[in-house]
Motif scaffolding. Sequence first.
Motif, mmCIF file in Angstrom:
data_model
loop_
_atom_site.group_PDB
_atom_site.id
_atom_site.type_symbol
_atom_site.label_atom_id
_atom_site.label_comp_id
_atom_site.label_asym_id
_atom_site.label_seq_id
_atom_site.Cartn_x
_atom_site.Cartn_y
_atom_site.Cartn_z
ATOM 1 N N GLY A 25 -17.180 19.120 -12.651
ATOM 2 C CA GLY A 25 -18.092 18.443 -11.731
ATOM 3 C C GLY A 25 -19.338 17.987 -12.455
ATOM 4 O O GLY A 25 -19.257 17.402 -13.521
ATOM 5 N N PRO A 26 -20.510 18.284 -11.905
ATOM 6 C CA PRO A 26 -21.757 17.834 -12.534
ATOM 7 C C PRO A 26 -22.214 18.727 -13.690
ATOM 8 O O PRO A 26 -23.207 18.440 -14.335
ATOM 9 C CB PRO A 26 -22.763 17.892 -11.383
ATOM 10 C CG PRO A 26 -22.265 18.990 -10.522
ATOM 11 C CD PRO A 26 -20.752 18.897 -10.604
ATOM 12 N N ASP A 94 -14.276 11.889 -24.085
ATOM 13 C CA ASP A 94 -15.611 12.389 -23.799
ATOM 14 C C ASP A 94 -16.478 11.321 -23.141
ATOM 15 O O ASP A 94 -17.147 11.588 -22.140
ATOM 16 C CB ASP A 94 -16.285 12.903 -25.077
ATOM 17 C CG ASP A 94 -17.517 13.710 -24.749
ATOM 18 O OD1 ASP A 94 -17.360 14.883 -24.345
ATOM 19 O OD2 ASP A 94 -18.636 13.171 -24.861
ATOM 20 N N PHE A 95 -16.470 10.115 -23.674
ATOM 21 C CA PHE A 95 -17.284 9.057 -23.062
ATOM 22 C C PHE A 95 -16.798 8.747 -21.650
ATOM 23 O O PHE A 95 -17.605 8.533 -20.745
ATOM 24 C CB PHE A 95 -17.289 7.779 -23.906
ATOM 25 C CG PHE A 95 -18.085 6.698 -23.240
ATOM 26 C CD1 PHE A 95 -19.471 6.718 -23.271
ATOM 27 C CD2 PHE A 95 -17.455 5.687 -22.528
ATOM 28 C CE1 PHE A 95 -20.226 5.746 -22.613
ATOM 29 C CE2 PHE A 95 -18.192 4.718 -21.867
ATOM 30 C CZ PHE A 95 -19.582 4.743 -21.909
ATOM 31 N N LEU A 96 -15.489 8.712 -21.452
ATOM 32 C CA LEU A 96 -14.952 8.432 -20.115
ATOM 33 C C LEU A 96 -15.359 9.507 -19.108
ATOM 34 O O LEU A 96 -15.484 9.225 -17.918
ATOM 35 C CB LEU A 96 -13.424 8.270 -20.161
ATOM 36 C CG LEU A 96 -12.926 6.992 -20.822
ATOM 37 C CD1 LEU A 96 -11.415 7.034 -20.985
ATOM 38 C CD2 LEU A 96 -13.352 5.759 -20.036
ATOM 39 N N CYS A 100 -16.882 7.948 -15.793
ATOM 40 C CA CYS A 100 -16.146 8.134 -14.537
ATOM 41 C C CYS A 100 -16.732 9.227 -13.643
ATOM 42 O O CYS A 100 -16.351 9.336 -12.483
ATOM 43 C CB CYS A 100 -14.679 8.458 -14.841
ATOM 44 S SG CYS A 100 -13.801 7.135 -15.691
ATOM 45 N N ASN A 101 -17.632 10.035 -14.169
ATOM 46 C CA ASN A 101 -18.196 11.153 -13.412
ATOM 47 C C ASN A 101 -19.336 10.638 -12.533
ATOM 48 O O ASN A 101 -20.365 10.195 -13.032
ATOM 49 C CB ASN A 101 -18.697 12.229 -14.372
ATOM 50 C CG ASN A 101 -19.040 13.521 -13.670
ATOM 51 O OD1 ASN A 101 -19.438 13.532 -12.507
ATOM 52 N ND2 ASN A 101 -18.883 14.618 -14.382
ATOM 53 N N ARG A 102 -19.168 10.732 -11.233
ATOM 54 C CA ARG A 102 -20.175 10.205 -10.304
ATOM 55 C C ARG A 102 -21.501 10.952 -10.422
ATOM 56 O O ARG A 102 -22.535 10.455 -9.980
ATOM 57 C CB ARG A 102 -19.663 10.241 -8.874
ATOM 58 C CG ARG A 102 -19.393 11.615 -8.338
ATOM 59 C CD ARG A 102 -18.744 11.553 -6.941
ATOM 60 N NE ARG A 102 -18.388 12.868 -6.484
ATOM 61 C CZ ARG A 102 -19.176 13.630 -5.738
ATOM 62 N NH1 ARG A 102 -20.357 13.190 -5.370
ATOM 63 N NH2 ARG A 102 -18.789 14.822 -5.366
ATOM 64 N N THR A 174 -15.947 1.265 -13.106
ATOM 65 C CA THR A 174 -16.660 2.375 -12.463
ATOM 66 C C THR A 174 -18.025 1.952 -11.961
ATOM 67 O O THR A 174 -18.561 2.570 -11.044
ATOM 68 C CB THR A 174 -16.839 3.581 -13.416
ATOM 69 O OG1 THR A 174 -17.664 3.200 -14.515
ATOM 70 C CG2 THR A 174 -15.508 4.113 -13.887
ATOM 71 N N LEU A 175 -18.592 0.920 -12.545
ATOM 72 C CA LEU A 175 -19.902 0.444 -12.094
ATOM 73 C C LEU A 175 -19.813 -0.332 -10.784
ATOM 74 O O LEU A 175 -20.739 -0.311 -9.985
ATOM 75 C CB LEU A 175 -20.550 -0.432 -13.173
ATOM 76 C CG LEU A 175 -20.929 0.288 -14.463
ATOM 77 C CD1 LEU A 175 -21.413 -0.719 -15.494
ATOM 78 C CD2 LEU A 175 -21.963 1.361 -14.207
#
Length: 193
Positions: A25-26, A94-96, A100-102, A174-175
């Motif tokens: 998650g976050p 890692d970058f994704l 992609c993580n809101r 994602t943007l």
Amino acid sequence: MTLAFGAYFFVIALILAHLEIQIEGPHGWAEKLPTWRWDSRRVRRWFGKPVTGYHICLVTCILLFLHMPQFYGGSWARESELLAMFFLLTVTWDFLWFACNRHYGVGRFRKGQIWWFPAWSFGVPRPYFMGLALSLCAALAPALWTGAWADRAQRWLLVFGEMLALTILVTAFTLRPRRRNVAAARGSAAQRK
């Protein structure tokens, strides 16, 4: 390494990023997971962050899966390609995770926003450069005995370019929804007034 090979590894990176988003998650770098952590000043100096049981197990599992083809007639050249793709995979994955993580997104992908990446250069975490360098070295390693430097470098650059283009495409995708959600929230707030 071919374009199909690159696309296959990109899909793996995208799925791993989403799997980790579901797990963490976050709270990146297993911050809130019930896993062991090896953390000291020396560990932070060498790795820049704590070493976690979660990440050791996950990366080991991925390496074992990637090396399955080696049991069916592997070679040193094949091993170098697998390692080259593994290092590209880790940087992409890692970058994704951020893209992609809101809870993060590319807007928070910068120095000072991510505690487990304290060192940055040119707007990118330094470990990404290490991963790309290891990938290129692994891809070029068979040229030590074959002499095919240009061919191997060209194939690596082709796959790197493909994974970069796919990463940019997914990041752009994602943007879009975030912008629409912001516009929708503004519209519903205006209707309530």
